[in-house]
Design a protein around this motif. Structure first.
Motif, short mmCIF file in Angstrom:
data_model
loop_
_atom_site.label_atom_id
_atom_site.label_comp_id
_atom_site.label_asym_id
_atom_site.label_seq_id
_atom_site.Cartn_x
_atom_site.Cartn_y
_atom_site.Cartn_z
N TRP A 130 0.84 -1.21 0.00
CA TRP A 130 0.00 0.00 0.00
C TRP A 130 0.87 1.25 0.00
O TRP A 130 0.60 2.20 -0.74
N ILE A 131 1.91 1.27 0.81
CA ILE A 131 2.80 2.43 0.86
C ILE A 131 3.50 2.62 -0.48
O ILE A 131 3.62 3.75 -0.98
N ASP A 132 3.98 1.53 -1.07
CA ASP A 132 4.64 1.64 -2.38
C ASP A 132 3.69 2.26 -3.41
O ASP A 132 4.09 3.09 -4.23
N ASP B 234 -5.89 1.83 3.46
CA ASP B 234 -5.57 0.43 3.68
C ASP B 234 -6.40 -0.11 4.85
O ASP B 234 -6.86 0.65 5.71
N GLU B 235 -6.59 -1.43 4.89
CA GLU B 235 -7.36 -2.02 5.98
C GLU B 235 -6.74 -1.73 7.34
O GLU B 235 -7.45 -1.66 8.35
N ASP B 236 -5.44 -1.56 7.40
CA ASP B 236 -4.77 -1.24 8.66
C ASP B 236 -5.24 0.09 9.23
O ASP B 236 -5.05 0.36 10.43
N ILE C 55 -16.28 2.16 2.39
CA ILE C 55 -15.58 1.14 1.59
C ILE C 55 -16.30 -0.20 1.71
O ILE C 55 -16.53 -0.89 0.71
N ARG C 56 -16.68 -0.58 2.94
CA ARG C 56 -17.37 -1.85 3.14
C ARG C 56 -18.72 -1.86 2.43
O ARG C 56 -19.10 -2.86 1.80
N SER C 57 -19.46 -0.75 2.53
CA SER C 57 -20.77 -0.67 1.86
C SER C 57 -20.61 -0.79 0.35
O SER C 57 -21.38 -1.49 -0.32
#
Length: 234
Positions: A53-55, A167-169, A181-183
């Motif tokens: 994700w960072i990349d 990101d999920e984190d 995002i989940r919806s």
């Protein structure tokens, strides 16, 4: 009096052409509108932060910083404490990737050190990738410092009015964005399931139903034929 010969005009044409190209290059450098390829950066472009994700975000920072030079510099100066002269020198004279500039200053902020401190380390150890450099500085994947590093992308993108897929984190840090995002993902899965169900109905059930009806009709015809003959015999 005769005018200049073709041979005399050619040097002037070449000089004018070179000046036009030089002017265009200068404008691109000042406005940050030039397209910069990865191989044009002094260290190439291969961040290897240890986090996909960072990349991905650093790659996007390259695009933003190359196109919108002044807002990028302002962000580094105002919110990451980097000297303006240092950021401009890294981008223009030393040809650093904007993503490297951002990450060096972001790591320095987490450490409470000047941006120049991490810049010097990256220039020396860039071949190891950002993941190893960050570890040497005490920022390991899964640590609180690494989490702060990831979270820092979001307010920067918000100030740039640039969309970012968290990101999920970071879901616990930004619950409203996580719900959206989940919806969206649930709606997408629902649509895909409905399309799949419709496809199965058209390809299988409909044809089977028609086949059963046809077989039933044929069986009925045979039965009627048989009964008719029996009545005729009596």
């Amino acid at each position: 009096m005769s005018g200049p010969t073709p041979d005399q005009r050619m040097p002037n044409a070449r000089l004018l052409k070179s000046r036009v190209f030089a002017f265009a290059a200068a404008i691109a450098a000042l406005t940050g509108t030039g397209n910069v390829a990865a191989q044009d950066f002094s260290f190439g472009w291969n961040p290897r932060s240890g986090d996909i994700w960072i990349d991905t975000q650093l790659d996007d920072v390259n695009r933003y910083g190359s196109r919108y030079r002044q807002p990028f510099v302002d962000e580094m100066v105002r919110y990451y404490g980097a000297p303006r002269e240092l950021v401009s020198t890294l981008l223009v004279e030393r040809n650093w990737a904007p993503g490297d500039v951002y990450y060096a200053c972001a790591i320095a902020q987490i450490l409470g050190r000047p941006c120049r401190y991490v810049v010097d380390i990256w220039e020396r150890d860039h071949g190891q990738g950002w993941g190893n450099v960050a570890r040497q500085l005490g920022i390991k994947p899964g640590s609180a410092e690494f989490h702060r590093l990831k979270r820092g992308f979001v307010p920067t993108y918000d100030r740039w009015a640039r969309p970012i897929q968290i990101d999920e984190d970071l879901y616990r840090d930004y619950p409203d964005r996580a719900r959206k995002i989940r919806s969206r993902d649930e709606a997408k899965r629902g649509n895909e399931k409905r399309h799949a169900d419709n496809g199965r109905g058209n390809n299988g059930n409909g044809n089977n139903g028609n086949g059963k009806a046809s077989r039933g009709k044929k069986a009925g015809d045979k039965g009627n034929n048989g009964n008719g003959k029996a009545r005729g015999d009596h």
